[in-house]
Design a protein around this motif. Sequence first.
Motif, PDB file in Angstrom:
ATOM      1  N   THR A 133       0.868  -1.170   0.000  1.00 53.74           N
ATOM      2  CA  THR A 133       0.000   0.000   0.000  1.00 53.74           C
ATOM      3  C   THR A 133       0.905   1.219   0.000  1.00 53.74           C
ATOM      4  OG1 THR A 133      -1.735  -1.156   1.197  1.00 53.74           O
ATOM      5  CG2 THR A 133      -1.808   1.238   1.221  1.00 53.74           C
ATOM      6  N   VAL A 134       0.767   2.053  -1.023  1.00 55.29           N
ATOM      7  CA  VAL A 134       1.653   3.192  -1.216  1.00 55.29           C
ATOM      8  C   VAL A 134       0.891   4.465  -0.875  1.00 55.29           C
ATOM      9  CG1 VAL A 134       3.061   4.446  -2.881  1.00 55.29           C
ATOM     10  CG2 VAL A 134       2.892   1.965  -3.029  1.00 55.29           C
ATOM     11  N   THR A 135       1.488   5.310  -0.029  1.00 60.32           N
ATOM     12  CA  THR A 135       0.929   6.610   0.332  1.00 60.32           C
ATOM     13  C   THR A 135       1.913   7.678  -0.100  1.00 60.32           C
ATOM     14  OG1 THR A 135      -0.178   5.634   2.232  1.00 60.32           O
ATOM     15  CG2 THR A 135       0.032   8.016   2.206  1.00 60.32           C
ATOM     16  N   VAL A 136       1.442   8.634  -0.900  1.00 58.62           N
ATOM     17  CA  VAL A 136       2.282   9.713  -1.415  1.00 58.62           C
ATOM     18  C   VAL A 136       1.744  11.024  -0.841  1.00 58.62           C
ATOM     19  CG1 VAL A 136       3.117  10.875  -3.477  1.00 58.62           C
ATOM     20  CG2 VAL A 136       2.704   8.422  -3.541  1.00 58.62           C
TER      21      VAL A 136
ATOM     22  N   THR B  81      -3.431   7.639  -1.653  1.00 56.09           N
ATOM     23  CA  THR B  81      -3.123   6.277  -1.209  1.00 56.09           C
ATOM     24  C   THR B  81      -3.661   5.290  -2.228  1.00 56.09           C
ATOM     25  OG1 THR B  81      -3.279   6.974   1.092  1.00 56.09           O
ATOM     26  CG2 THR B  81      -3.427   4.628   0.673  1.00 56.09           C
ATOM     27  N   LYS B  82      -2.869   4.275  -2.524  1.00 54.29           N
ATOM     28  CA  LYS B  82      -3.284   3.247  -3.481  1.00 54.29           C
ATOM     29  C   LYS B  82      -2.765   1.900  -2.991  1.00 54.29           C
ATOM     30  CE  LYS B  82      -4.552   2.190  -7.855  1.00 54.29           C
ATOM     31  NZ  LYS B  82      -5.887   2.262  -8.298  1.00 54.29           N
ATOM     32  N   SER B  83      -3.611   0.882  -3.071  1.00 58.32           N
ATOM     33  CA  SER B  83      -3.233  -0.463  -2.655  1.00 58.32           C
ATOM     34  C   SER B  83      -2.953  -1.320  -3.880  1.00 58.32           C
ATOM     35  CB  SER B  83      -4.356  -1.093  -1.827  1.00 58.32           C
ATOM     36  OG  SER B  83      -4.030  -2.432  -1.537  1.00 58.32           O
ATOM     37  N   PHE B  84      -1.829  -2.023  -3.849  1.00 57.61           N
ATOM     38  CA  PHE B  84      -1.453  -2.954  -4.912  1.00 57.61           C
ATOM     39  C   PHE B  84      -1.356  -4.372  -4.350  1.00 57.61           C
ATOM     40  CE2 PHE B  84       0.461   1.148  -6.038  1.00 57.61           C
ATOM     41  CZ  PHE B  84      -0.083   1.336  -7.284  1.00 57.61           C
ATOM     42  N   SER B  85      -2.216  -4.705  -3.404  1.00 57.02           N
ATOM     43  CA  SER B  85      -2.129  -5.995  -2.725  1.00 57.02           C
ATOM     44  C   SER B  85      -2.479  -7.176  -3.635  1.00 57.02           C
ATOM     45  CB  SER B  85      -3.027  -6.002  -1.499  1.00 57.02           C
ATOM     46  OG  SER B  85      -4.367  -5.778  -1.879  1.00 57.02           O
TER      47      SER B  85
ATOM     48  N   ILE C 251       8.168  -4.131  -3.243  1.00 58.21           N
ATOM     49  CA  ILE C 251       8.423  -2.708  -3.382  1.00 58.21           C
ATOM     50  C   ILE C 251       9.173  -2.248  -2.131  1.00 58.21           C
ATOM     51  CG2 ILE C 251       6.133  -2.153  -2.505  1.00 58.21           C
ATOM     52  CD1 ILE C 251       6.208   0.364  -4.265  1.00 58.21           C
ATOM     53  N   ARG C 252      10.277  -1.540  -2.354  1.00 67.09           N
ATOM     54  CA  ARG C 252      11.096  -1.072  -1.239  1.00 67.09           C
ATOM     55  C   ARG C 252      11.574   0.347  -1.478  1.00 67.09           C
ATOM     56  NH1 ARG C 252      15.102  -6.122   0.061  1.00 67.09           N
ATOM     57  NH2 ARG C 252      13.470  -7.600   0.522  1.00 67.09           N
ATOM     58  N   LYS C 253      11.769   1.056  -0.386  1.00 71.26           N
ATOM     59  CA  LYS C 253      12.374   2.388  -0.469  1.00 71.26           C
ATOM     60  C   LYS C 253      13.881   2.218  -0.340  1.00 71.26           C
ATOM     61  CE  LYS C 253      10.830   6.052   1.453  1.00 71.26           C
ATOM     62  NZ  LYS C 253      10.315   7.048   2.400  1.00 71.26           N
ATOM     63  N   GLU C 254      14.602   2.555  -1.404  1.00 74.56           N
ATOM     64  CA  GLU C 254      16.058   2.458  -1.428  1.00 74.56           C
ATOM     65  C   GLU C 254      16.597   3.598  -2.254  1.00 74.56           C
ATOM     66  OE1 GLU C 254      17.116  -1.263  -3.138  1.00 74.56           O
ATOM     67  OE2 GLU C 254      16.241  -2.459  -1.527  1.00 74.56           O
ATOM     68  N   ASN C 255      17.899   3.785  -2.201  1.00 83.61           N
ATOM     69  CA  ASN C 255      18.533   4.745  -3.091  1.00 83.61           C
ATOM     70  C   ASN C 255      18.625   4.140  -4.489  1.00 83.61           C
ATOM     71  OD1 ASN C 255      18.854   6.638  -1.122  1.00 83.61           O
ATOM     72  ND2 ASN C 255      20.966   6.115  -0.665  1.00 83.61           N
ATOM     73  N   THR C 256      18.407   4.977  -5.517  1.00 83.92           N
ATOM     74  CA  THR C 256      18.472   4.493  -6.893  1.00 83.92           C
ATOM     75  C   THR C 256      19.926   4.244  -7.281  1.00 83.92           C
ATOM     76  OG1 THR C 256      18.524   6.752  -7.734  1.00 83.92           O
ATOM     77  CG2 THR C 256      16.372   5.692  -7.557  1.00 83.92           C
ATOM     78  N   LYS C 257      20.116   3.324  -8.225  1.00 85.44           N
ATOM     79  CA  LYS C 257      21.466   2.975  -8.666  1.00 85.44           C
ATOM     80  C   LYS C 257      22.104   4.085  -9.486  1.00 85.44           C
ATOM     81  CE  LYS C 257      20.810  -2.024  -8.794  1.00 85.44           C
ATOM     82  NZ  LYS C 257      20.743  -3.194  -9.655  1.00 85.44           N
TER      83      LYS C 257
ATOM     84  N   THR D 212       3.369  -0.852 -15.177  1.00 83.71           N
ATOM     85  CA  THR D 212       2.095  -0.184 -14.905  1.00 83.71           C
ATOM     86  C   THR D 212       2.058   0.355 -13.479  1.00 83.71           C
ATOM     87  OG1 THR D 212       0.993  -1.642 -16.475  1.00 83.71           O
ATOM     88  CG2 THR D 212      -0.402  -0.491 -14.900  1.00 83.71           C
ATOM     89  N   VAL D 213       2.512  -0.438 -12.526  1.00 83.81           N
ATOM     90  CA  VAL D 213       2.546   0.006 -11.126  1.00 83.81           C
ATOM     91  C   VAL D 213       3.469   1.204 -10.988  1.00 83.81           C
ATOM     92  CG1 VAL D 213       3.286  -0.658  -8.809  1.00 83.81           C
ATOM     93  CG2 VAL D 213       1.958  -2.241 -10.183  1.00 83.81           C
ATOM     94  N   ARG D 214       4.616   1.154 -11.651  1.00 85.83           N
ATOM     95  CA  ARG D 214       5.564   2.270 -11.606  1.00 85.83           C
ATOM     96  C   ARG D 214       4.932   3.543 -12.172  1.00 85.83           C
ATOM     97  NH1 ARG D 214       9.116   4.589 -15.070  1.00 85.83           N
ATOM     98  NH2 ARG D 214      11.042   5.370 -14.190  1.00 85.83           N
ATOM     99  N   SER D 215       4.195   3.423 -13.272  1.00 84.72           N
ATOM    100  CA  SER D 215       3.545   4.582 -13.890  1.00 84.72           C
ATOM    101  C   SER D 215       2.444   5.150 -12.995  1.00 84.72           C
ATOM    102  CB  SER D 215       2.948   4.200 -15.241  1.00 84.72           C
ATOM    103  OG  SER D 215       3.960   3.839 -16.128  1.00 84.72           O
ATOM    104  N   ILE D 216       1.698   4.292 -12.337  1.00 85.95           N
ATOM    105  CA  ILE D 216       0.632   4.762 -11.442  1.00 85.95           C
ATOM    106  C   ILE D 216       1.232   5.563 -10.289  1.00 85.95           C
ATOM    107  CG2 ILE D 216      -1.109   4.007  -9.773  1.00 85.95           C
ATOM    108  CD1 ILE D 216      -1.746   1.696 -11.712  1.00 85.95           C
ATOM    109  N   ILE D 217       2.322   5.074  -9.715  1.00 83.15           N
ATOM    110  CA  ILE D 217       2.955   5.795  -8.600  1.00 83.15           C
ATOM    111  C   ILE D 217       3.581   7.094  -9.104  1.00 83.15           C
ATOM    112  CG2 ILE D 217       4.766   5.676  -6.844  1.00 83.15           C
ATOM    113  CD1 ILE D 217       4.125   2.675  -6.641  1.00 83.15           C
ATOM    114  N   ARG D 218       4.153   7.088 -10.306  1.00 82.97           N
ATOM    115  CA  ARG D 218       4.699   8.328 -10.882  1.00 82.97           C
ATOM    116  C   ARG D 218       3.590   9.354 -11.095  1.00 82.97           C
ATOM    117  NH1 ARG D 218       6.759   6.741 -15.899  1.00 82.97           N
ATOM    118  NH2 ARG D 218       4.812   7.459 -16.794  1.00 82.97           N
TER     119      ARG D 218
END
Length: 189
Positions: A24-27, A35-39, A45-51, A75-81
């Motif tokens: 569940t992602v909250t921006v 808030t959107k759930s991708f359950s 999905i993790r919060k990390e530093n990008t490469k 698709t999930v990446r685009s929705i969060i963007r």
Amino acid sequence: MKYIVSEQELEIPEGVAVDVNARTVTVKGPLGKLTKSFSHIPFEIRKENTKKANKPGLRFRMWLQKKKRNAVLGTVRSIIRNMIQGVTVGYKFKMVLAYSHFPIVVNVLDGGKALEIKNFLGFKINKRINAPEGVIITRKEEEKNNLTLQGIDLEKVSQCCARIHQSTVIQDKDLRSFLDGIYVQDARL
């Protein structure tokens, strides 16, 4: 053939806070919170530093999936963007009233939370479209044939535009000569 692992990254801009809890992602941003759930999708999905830029971001990972299932990751990446863009800039759609036979009368009700369409093709029935929560409909008097829909959630704003357009779909007439309706003219951030 299955892919062993597929990964994608999304950089988080400054001024935006992203929380991840059990898919569940909250921006949160300057304009609000989404808030959107991708359950229902099996991915990590993790919060990390990008490469690439070594800045805070999100990493999406999917294990042992086929090609079509891996497309869901993009698709999930685009929705969060889109959620990030919504809380930073917002979305604004302009719609135009097009008529040649009968002038369409449009009234904005409840402070922009509903729209009433009258005299569409001379029909006596009035149509009312309620906007989803977070979407505001405005109409300026100097622009009599334009509507503006604004909000931070792209799905809700575009869904409201679709409802307005579909309420003016012409049936039982030749569409080549009856082009009356309400159409999306411009979509901006």
